[in-house]
Motif scaffolding. Structure first.
Motif, short mmCIF file in Angstrom:
data_model
loop_
_atom_site.label_atom_id
_atom_site.label_comp_id
_atom_site.label_asym_id
_atom_site.label_seq_id
_atom_site.Cartn_x
_atom_site.Cartn_y
_atom_site.Cartn_z
N UNK A 38 0.86 -1.18 0.00
CA UNK A 38 0.00 0.00 0.00
C UNK A 38 0.90 1.23 0.00
N UNK A 39 0.66 2.14 -0.92
CA UNK A 39 1.38 3.41 -0.94
C UNK A 39 0.62 4.37 -0.04
N UNK A 40 1.24 4.75 1.05
CA UNK A 40 0.57 5.62 2.01
C UNK A 40 0.54 7.06 1.55
N UNK A 41 1.65 7.50 0.97
CA UNK A 41 1.75 8.88 0.49
C UNK A 41 2.85 8.96 -0.55
N UNK A 42 2.67 9.83 -1.52
CA UNK A 42 3.70 10.06 -2.53
C UNK A 42 4.96 10.61 -1.89
N UNK A 43 4.83 11.24 -0.74
CA UNK A 43 5.96 11.93 -0.11
C UNK A 43 6.75 11.04 0.85
N UNK A 44 6.42 9.76 0.93
CA UNK A 44 7.14 8.87 1.85
C UNK A 44 8.45 8.39 1.22
N UNK A 45 9.31 9.33 0.91
CA UNK A 45 10.57 9.03 0.24
C UNK A 45 11.71 9.84 0.86
N UNK A 46 12.93 9.37 0.65
CA UNK A 46 14.12 10.10 1.09
C UNK A 46 15.24 9.85 0.09
N UNK A 47 15.94 10.91 -0.26
CA UNK A 47 17.07 10.80 -1.18
C UNK A 47 18.38 10.82 -0.39
N UNK A 48 19.34 10.04 -0.81
CA UNK A 48 20.67 10.08 -0.21
C UNK A 48 21.70 9.75 -1.28
#
Length: 267
Positions: A38-48
């Motif tokens: 389930x994708x909770x939010x499009x913003x549940x990401x982090x770049x490194x």
């Protein structure tokens, strides 16, 4: 100083107390894997920015990463791996100026191996467990998944997805596709977990335990494992590791001076 941290009743209390055994939320996502999520939010990401070389050095993040500008170019505090990359990029530039395009491209490709590359952590809900999970993706894979998340942004509370990886090595492809008939394609347990995953937002604190941090000594050791001559940078490995590397000019962006294909390396 005693080697014992607790004795007697304190030791008994420590042994019988509830332990926080929560491990990393990151999950194995090798080629041939499909996860129902389930994708909770499009913003549940982090770049490194991760460093490593496929089949030689596993991906790591410097404990003291380089400072980068908005475009990702290093401005200050380059790591020893950044310095190794710059060494090859410098040779590539000199070689190109001498007119040997082919040799210059090969040197530039070597520099690319040591360069820090953007990667993405993406937080999701697992339909297998009902808990938060994290997948680690290359820049190309991450952008593909995020684009799919954005495409279905208005339906995230109604649609489950299959996150799949096919292929191997440098030929992996990651896709995120909606499960259109959830009644047909999900088990009863997966339907229950889909609802469970929507009860709480993704916990961004889970990202903190997903990456392996390496201090400078370990980064130097990794350079040796990768086959780089650390003496070129004035580095040594011994009882007391010393770093005498020359810091590149901060006014020059740490990027390849020669245009090469940005291969989607799986590390």
């Amino acid at each position: 100083m005693s080697i014992f941290t607790k004795k007697g009743s304190e030791a008994v209390a420590a042994a019988t107390a509830e332990k926080d055994t929560k491990g990393s939320a990151i999950v194995s996502f090798n080629g041939g894997t499909t996860l129902k999520v389930r994708v909770k939010s499009v913003e549940d990401t982090a770049e490194y920015y991760g460093y490593g070389i496929y089949n030689k050095v596993n991906t790591f993040v410097p404990k003291q990463p380089a400072e980068r500008n908005a475009k990702g170019f290093i401005t200050t505090n380059p790591t020893v791996w950044d310095q190794a990359a710059n060494y090859y990029y410098g040779l590539a530039k000199e070689t190109k100026e001498r007119g040997d395009e082919k040799a210059a491209e090969e040197l530039s490709k070597k520099g690319y191996l040591y360069k820090g590359k953007p990667r993405y952590l993406i937080g999701l809900g697992s339909l297998e467990t009902g808990e938060n999970i994290v997948v680690d993706l290359t820049a190309k894979q991450g952008k593909t998944v995020i684009a799919a998340m954005q495409k279905y942004a208005k339906k995230l509370d109604k649609v489950a997805f299959e996150l799949s990886k096919t292929g191997s090595s440098t030929d992996t492809v990651v896709t995120l596709t909606p499960i259109l008939d959830m009644d047909e394609d999900l088990t009863d347990a997966e339907c229950v977990n889909f609802a469970k995953c929507g009860e709480k937002p993704f916990d961004f604190a889970l990202f903190d335990d997903c990456l392996y941090l390496a201090d400078e000594t370990e980064q130097i050791k990794n350079l040796v494992v990768a086959g780089f001559d650390i003496g070129i940078l004035g580095l040594t490995l011994g009882a007391n590791t010393q770093s005498n590397a020359t810091t590149p000019d901060a006014s020059e962006p740490t990027g390849a001076p020669i245009e090469i294909s940005d291969a989607d390396l799986p590390f």
